[in-house]
Scaffold this active site. Structure first.
Site, PDB file in Angstrom:
ATOM      1  N   ARG A 249       0.796  -1.226   0.000  1.00 25.28           N
ATOM      2  CA  ARG A 249       0.000   0.000   0.000  1.00 25.28           C
ATOM      3  C   ARG A 249       0.833   1.283   0.000  1.00 25.28           C
ATOM      4  O   ARG A 249       0.566   2.203  -0.784  1.00 25.28           O
ATOM      5  CB  ARG A 249      -0.934   0.037   1.227  1.00 25.28           C
TER       6      ARG A 249
ATOM      7  N   LYS B 111      26.067  -3.495  -2.479  1.00 26.37           N
ATOM      8  CA  LYS B 111      27.535  -3.396  -2.629  1.00 26.37           C
ATOM      9  C   LYS B 111      28.173  -2.676  -1.444  1.00 26.37           C
ATOM     10  O   LYS B 111      29.358  -2.378  -1.459  1.00 26.37           O
ATOM     11  CB  LYS B 111      27.866  -2.649  -3.933  1.00 26.37           C
TER      12      LYS B 111
HETATM   13  N1   CP Z   1      -0.253   0.011   5.817  1.00 22.55           N
HETATM   14  C1   CP Z   1       0.934  -0.273   5.277  1.00 22.55           C
HETATM   15  O1   CP Z   1       1.973   0.291   5.633  1.00 22.55           O
HETATM   16  O2   CP Z   1       0.899  -1.235   4.305  1.00 22.55           O
HETATM   17  P1   CP Z   1       2.159  -1.733   3.455  1.00 22.55           P
HETATM   18  O3   CP Z   1       3.117  -2.381   4.410  1.00 22.55           O
HETATM   19  O4   CP Z   1       1.591  -2.684   2.443  1.00 22.55           O
HETATM   20  O5   CP Z   1       2.795  -0.519   2.818  1.00 22.55           O
END
Ligand code: CP
Length: 320
Positions: A69, A98
Site C-alpha cells: 500500500r 555493494k
Molecule cells: N499500511 C501499510 O503500511 O501497508 P504496506 O506495508 O503494504 O505498505
C-alpha cells in the site's frame, strides 16, 4: 493590533509545509493535521479526475522493507498529480547490496527527485536521511518506531466516516509493541479529545515512551480483552501481530492469533461502529467481516491515495 498581526504571522508560518520533512507525527500540531486532512478532502475529486499540479516533479521511493500500500499509493498519488516516479522496492537490487550506506544513497537520489519516500527497518533512519537530504524526506515506516502518513490516513478515515475525531471512543487492538502504525496513531489521537483503549497481550503492550506521552494528554486504558470494551467504542482499530519483528519465534507462537474479530465479536458492538486496519491482515479479522457495514479497511486504502496526494502537494509547495 500589533499582537493580532504577529499572531496572524505566527499562524501562517506555523502552516508552512513547503520543503518540510515528515518524520514523526509528533512534529505536527492539531491545527497542522487538520489542515492536511482538509487538503486531503480537496484531493478526492483530483484523485478521480487527475491533475497536472506536480508536472515535472519526480518522487523517489526507497523501500528497504516490503510494502504494497504505502509504496504503490505514493506512486499513484504522484502520477495522479502529473508527476513521475523512480525508486526501488528491493534494496538488494540497489547499490546497498555493494555496501553503500544510507547517507550516500540519499545524497545520490536527491539529485534525481524532488521528494524521497523512505521505508527502512532501522528506527531513526528517516531522521538520519533528513539530516543529509536537500529534498523533503517522508517517513514511510521505520522499524517498529513510526508510520506517520498511515496515522494521517487513519485520522482522515475516522473524520470522513464519523464526521468528527473529538469525542470518539477508539480501541487499538493487537501488537502495540512492534506495530509502528499504532505508535503514530496514538500520538496523533492524543492531540484530540478522544478516549483511547489499548488492547493487547501482556507482552505486546504499548511502548512505555509512547504511553507516557499520551497519558499526559488523554484518557487511556490498557486491556487484555476486547469483549469488555466493545459495547462502548466507536472505532475498532485492529493490527497484525508483527511476526517479523519478534527476536524469538517462541514468543511469537505464544501470542499468534491472540485476537480475531468475527461476527460474534460484533454482536455486542454499537451499530455504527467502524473497523479499521492499516493492512496487511493475516487472521485477525475474519473474512466474514469484509461484507459487514462496519468494515472500512478497504475504504482506508483509497483514503491513502488522497492523503498522500495532499502531502506531496503540500511539501512540494503546489498548495498551501
Ligand atoms: N499500511 C501499510 O503500511 O501497508 P504496506 O506495508 O503494504 O505498505
Amino acid at each position: 493590533m500589533l499582537l493580532v498581526v504577529l499572531g496572524f504571522l505566527v499562524l501562517v508560518a506555523h502552516l508552512e509545509f513547503k520543503g518540510k520533512d515528515i518524520i514523526s507525527i509528533e512534529d505536527f500540531s492539531q491545527q497542522e493535521i487538520n489542515h492536511i486532512l482538509d487538503v486531503s478532502k480537496s484531493m478526492e475529486s483530483l484523485a478521480r479526475g487527475g491533475s497536472d499540479m506536480l508536472r515535472g516533479k519526480i518522487l523517489a521511493t526507497l523501500f528497504f522493507e516490503p510494502s504494497t500500500r504505502t509504496r504503490l499509493s505514493f506512486e499513484t498519488a504522484m502520477l495522479k498529480l502529473g508527476g513521475g516516479c523512480i525508486g526501488f522496492a528491493e534494496p538488494d537490487l540497489s547499490s546497498t547490496r555493494k555496501g553503500e550506506n544510507l547517507a550516500d544513497t540519499i545524497r545520490t537520489v536527491e539529485n534525481y527527485a524532488e521528494v524521497i519516500i523512505l521505508r527502512h527497518r532501522l528506527e531513526g533512519s528517516a531522521k538520519l536521511a533528513a539530516e543529509f537530504s536537500k529534498v523533503p524526506i517522508i517517513n514511510a515506516g521505520t522499524g517498529a518506531e513510526e508510520h506517520p502518513t498511515q496515522a494521517l490516513i487513519d485520522l482522515y478515515t475516522m473524520r470522513k466516516e464519523k464526521k468528527r475525531i473529538d469525542g470518539l471512543k477508539v480501541a487499538i487492538v493487537g501488537d502495540l509493541r512492534y506495530g509502528r502504525t499504532v505508535h503514530s496513531l496514538a500520538y496523533a489521537l492524543a492531540l484530540y479529545n478522544v478516549e483511547l483503549h489499548l488492547v493487547s497481550p501482556e507482552t505486546l503492550r504499548m511502548r512505555k515512551d509512547v504511553l507516557a506521552t499520551i497519558k499526559d494528554k488523554i484518557s487511556v486504558t490498557e486491556e487484555a480483552s476486547i469483549e469488555k470494551i466493545i459495547p462502548q467504542i466507536d472505532v475498532l482499530y485492529v493490527t497484525r501481530i508483527q511476526k517479523e519483528r519478534f527476536p524469538d519465534a517462541t514468543e511469537y507462537a505464544k501470542v499468534k492469533g491472540a485476537y480475531r474479530i468475527d461476527l460474534k465479536t460484533l454482536s455486542s458492538a454499537k451499530e455504527d461502529l467502524i473497523i479499521l486496519h492499516p493492512l496487511p491482515r493475516v487472521d485477525e479479522i475474519a473474512p466474514e467481516i469484509d461484507a459487514m457495514p462496519q468494515a472500512r479497511y478497504f475504504q482506508q486504502v483509497w483514503n491513502g491515495i488522497v492523503v498522500r496526494m495532499a502531502l506531496l502537494s503540500l511539501v512540494l509547495g503546489a498548495v498551501q
